[in-house]
Design a protein around this motif. Structure first.
Motif: not given
Length: 256
Positions: A220-229, A111-112, A68-70, A210-218
């Motif tokens: 959140a990072v993608v959402a940070l990039v879009w927020a900066l854009v 996101s942060l 949802a962050l993305v 574990i892999t689901d949480d790894l996806g969540a981390v990714v």
């Protein structure tokens, strides 16, 4: 290229709103099943005998919710397109930059914070799982029984709605295809959904959390990039709106 087809644009807005709603409500729609029997079986495979383990429930995971962050960026963008149907261009141009600035800052902060939460949880998961046998059992008791089937159904519905959203936007106005930012956003949200489903199917069931949480981390990072854009993109719009306001106010001042 033809005029904007307003009903199709509104349907696209509805589709992406449903996507965000499903993702936000993922915790209530998946997980919660009894996993006590599966815990005893896993403990037996590790050579540890357990008595009554009480109530053990499947975790809902963070991955789908973090999508949802993305996708809230897609919702915001589609909402701005739809806003032009009811708000004059002159007013929208002045408000859009400031509104996007505020939205991007809120998304950046959210996101942060969520990135830190997901990363800490991921670290705890991996540490417990590797601390056999009792750390592994503690991991299994909390995160070892991910509802892969329920998550797959939900992600399939989400992916379908995203495809509908993209198709409706294209049908509403073919010129949207010339908007590189919008095309990149659509590809990003579709790819994130496919990646999460891949992560759910990549490993055995006890490791899916574990892999689901790894996806969540990714995500959140993608959402940070879009927020900066969005944040950077809102600055020229604000400057233009200020200049326009200053220009229109000068003749009035001279007349007085």
């Amino acid at each position: 290229m033809g005029e904007l087809r307003k009903p199709l644009l509104l349907l696209a807005l509805l589709a992406i709103a449903l996507v965000v709603g499903l993702e936000v409500g993922a915790a209530a729609l998946t997980g919660g099943g009894d996993a006590g029997g599966a815990l005893r079986d896993s403990a037996g495979q590790l050579g540890v005998e357990l008595g009554d383990v009480g109530s053990v429930t499947e975790p809902s995971g963070r991955g789908t919710g973090y999508l949802a962050l993305v996708d809230v960026v897609a919702l915001w963008t589609t909402g701005l397109f739809s806003l032009s149907l009811v708000v004059p261009d002159r007013i929208q141009g002045r408000v859009q930059g400031v509104a996007t600035l505020v939205f991007s800052i809120l998304l950046l902060l959210a996101s942060l914070v969520l990135l830190i939460i997901a990363f800490v949880e991921l670290t705890v998961m991996v540490s417990l799982f590797l601390a056999a046998p009792f750390g592994t059992l503690a991991y299994l008791a909390v995160w070892g029984f991910f509802p892969v089937g329920d998550a797959a159904v939900l992600l399939g519905l989400v992916l379908l709605l995203k495809l509908v959203w993209a198709a409706l936007l294209l049908l509403a106005q073919p010129r949207f295809l010339q908007n590189k930012g919008l095309v990149l956003l659509a590809l990003t949200t579709l790819l994130c959904t496919v990646v999460l489903e891949f992560l759910h199917q990549l490993v055995p069931g006890i490791l899916v959390s574990i892999t689901d949480d790894l996806g969540a981390v990714v995500f959140a990072v993608v959402a940070l990039v879009w927020a900066l854009v969005l944040l950077i993109g809102s600055i020229p719009a604000i400057v233009k709106a200020v200049r326009t306001t200053a220009t229109t106010s000068r003749p009035t001042a001279r007349a007085r």
